[in-house]
Design an enzyme around this catalytic site. Structure first.
Site, PDB file in Angstrom:
ATOM      1  N   SER A   1       0.129  50.494  52.525  1.00  0.00           N
ATOM      2  CA  SER A   1      -1.210  51.071  52.577  1.00  0.00           C
ATOM      3  C   SER A   1      -1.602  51.560  53.969  1.00  0.00           C
ATOM      4  O   SER A   1      -2.683  52.110  54.144  1.00  0.00           O
ATOM      5  CB  SER A   1      -2.225  50.038  52.091  1.00  0.00           C
ATOM      6  N   PRO A   7      -5.378  49.155  58.090  1.00  0.00           N
ATOM      7  CA  PRO A   7      -4.493  48.477  59.041  1.00  0.00           C
ATOM      8  C   PRO A   7      -3.762  47.319  58.377  1.00  0.00           C
ATOM      9  O   PRO A   7      -4.301  46.673  57.462  1.00  0.00           O
ATOM     10  CB  PRO A   7      -5.464  47.960  60.119  1.00  0.00           C
ATOM     11  N   ASP A   8      -2.520  47.093  58.806  1.00  0.00           N
ATOM     12  CA  ASP A   8      -1.847  45.890  58.332  1.00  0.00           C
ATOM     13  C   ASP A   8      -2.425  44.695  59.091  1.00  0.00           C
ATOM     14  O   ASP A   8      -3.347  44.828  59.884  1.00  0.00           O
ATOM     15  CB  ASP A   8      -0.331  45.998  58.477  1.00  0.00           C
ATOM     16  N   PHE A   9      -1.874  43.530  58.852  1.00  0.00           N
ATOM     17  CA  PHE A   9      -2.447  42.343  59.471  1.00  0.00           C
ATOM     18  C   PHE A   9      -1.846  42.023  60.832  1.00  0.00           C
ATOM     19  O   PHE A   9      -2.561  41.599  61.738  1.00  0.00           O
ATOM     20  CB  PHE A   9      -2.268  41.129  58.544  1.00  0.00           C
ATOM     21  N   ARG A  10      -0.546  42.251  60.994  1.00  0.00           N
ATOM     22  CA  ARG A  10       0.128  41.633  62.127  1.00  0.00           C
ATOM     23  C   ARG A  10       0.695  42.584  63.178  1.00  0.00           C
ATOM     24  O   ARG A  10       1.209  42.125  64.187  1.00  0.00           O
ATOM     25  CB  ARG A  10       1.258  40.726  61.607  1.00  0.00           C
ATOM     26  N   ASN A  84      -0.949  43.181  48.985  1.00  0.00           N
ATOM     27  CA  ASN A  84      -2.133  43.923  49.415  1.00  0.00           C
ATOM     28  C   ASN A  84      -3.341  43.521  48.576  1.00  0.00           C
ATOM     29  O   ASN A  84      -3.217  43.212  47.390  1.00  0.00           O
ATOM     30  CB  ASN A  84      -1.903  45.427  49.280  1.00  0.00           C
ATOM     31  N   ASP A  86      -6.061  45.681  48.669  1.00  0.00           N
ATOM     32  CA  ASP A  86      -6.858  46.910  48.700  1.00  0.00           C
ATOM     33  C   ASP A  86      -7.003  47.580  47.342  1.00  0.00           C
ATOM     34  O   ASP A  86      -7.775  48.526  47.177  1.00  0.00           O
ATOM     35  CB  ASP A  86      -6.273  47.909  49.697  1.00  0.00           C
ATOM     36  N   HIS A 103      -2.101  38.137  46.223  1.00  0.00           N
ATOM     37  CA  HIS A 103      -3.184  37.626  47.056  1.00  0.00           C
ATOM     38  C   HIS A 103      -4.552  38.009  46.515  1.00  0.00           C
ATOM     39  O   HIS A 103      -5.537  38.001  47.243  1.00  0.00           O
ATOM     40  CB  HIS A 103      -2.998  38.101  48.500  1.00  0.00           C
ATOM     41  N   CYS A 141     -25.261  27.819  40.845  1.00  0.00           N
ATOM     42  CA  CYS A 141     -25.547  26.681  41.729  1.00  0.00           C
ATOM     43  C   CYS A 141     -26.024  27.072  43.119  1.00  0.00           C
ATOM     44  O   CYS A 141     -26.416  26.201  43.896  1.00  0.00           O
ATOM     45  CB  CYS A 141     -24.313  25.791  41.854  1.00  0.00           C
ATOM     46  N   CYS A 230       6.908  54.233  54.244  1.00  0.00           N
ATOM     47  CA  CYS A 230       7.126  54.158  52.795  1.00  0.00           C
ATOM     48  C   CYS A 230       7.044  55.525  52.122  1.00  0.00           C
ATOM     49  O   CYS A 230       7.835  55.823  51.227  1.00  0.00           O
ATOM     50  CB  CYS A 230       6.105  53.212  52.169  1.00  0.00           C
TER      51      CYS A 230
END
Length: 258
Positions: A1, A7-10, A84, A86, A103, A141, A230
């Site tokens: 993506s 943005p990616d995470f790492r 992902n 997204d 996830h 609640c 990709c």
């Protein structure tokens, strides 16, 4: 993506974790930590307002997402497992029964209180609250509620556990795209297919067992490494598969990226 502008995470400097200074977190991963969310939901609520899928000016499926839809159209796709959150695979038209969002996703919302556990809220209310930068509260609640994405401290969706064993057993070609292969159990999946199953990695770098087995890549083993992004990799695959694949990929991508 990443090519969709997410943005990616790492990745150092450009990854999401490196761009979270404004939230004043004790550590970057805290923004997806369930216990931190309980005590301070504001950082995630602010982030969610910017990454919630399906917004009119939000990211659109990339060529790689369209390729997954093409595989399904051609009858070649058993399953897509994605880390992902997204939702771009779904936006590209991959059928729900072909998709495992390891996830989680933003299409439903649940209360985080173990004493309540209310699920399947009207997602419009949850979404609208988060798009305002405000954490949603359970109607039952009053506790905090969040979209059904998997935080640290939570288990993967039951769908993953229900399908993974049979899918790995039946797999006759594994394509791995755009990943660091650092987060288990998904990171271990390439090692779960049969020894004779070809594995294709489309990525900017060798990762996981592809990296460990790099010495044998030139000796005709089962692995193929297509270095690069990709979108370029799937375009090359479709060119090798034939003109009809190229044309259908282009048609799908045009329809989902408008």
């Amino acid at each position: 993506s990443v090519s969709a502008g997410i943005p990616d995470f790492r990745s150092p400097g450009t990854g999401l974790y490196d761009r979270l200074e404004e939230y004043k977190l004790p550590y970057p991963e805290a923004i997806f930590d369930l216990e931190f969310f309980r005590s301070n939901p504001a950082p995630f609520a602010t982030l969610a307002s910017s990454i919630w899928p399906g917004q009119e000016d939000g990211p659109k499926p990339t060529l790689a997402h369209s390729f997954l839809r093409l595989l399904e159209n051609k009858g070649c796709l058993r399953r897509v497992y994605t880390q992902n959150i997204d939702g771009l695979e779904s936006l590209a038209g991959v059928s729900d029964d072909k998709l495992v969002e390891c996830h989680g996703h933003f299409r439903s919302c649940s209360c985080i209180s173990p004493a309540c556990g209310a699920t399947s809220f009207e997602i419009t209310e949850c979404r609208d609250s988060y798009l305002r930068g405000e954490a949603y509260r359970c109607r039952e609640c009053g506790s905090l509620s969040k979209p059904d994405i998997v935080f640290f401290g939570e288990v993967l969706p039951e769908r993953y556990e229900d399908l993974i064993e049979d899918d790995m057993y039946e797999c006759d070609l594994l394509i791995v795209m755009g990943t660091s292969l650092l987060v288990n159990p998904v990171a271990a999946m390439p090692d779960w297919v049969g020894w004779g199953v070809p594995r294709v990695l489309i990525n900017r770098e060798l990762v996981g067992s592809f990296a460990r087995d790099n010495a044998s890549l030139s000796r005709g083993n089962r692995d193929v490494f297509e270095e690069g992004d990709c979108d370029h990799g799937v375009a090359k695959l479709c060119k090798l598969a034939g003109e009809d694949w190229e044309e259908e990929l282009s048609s799908i991508h045009e329809s989902v990226s408008e």
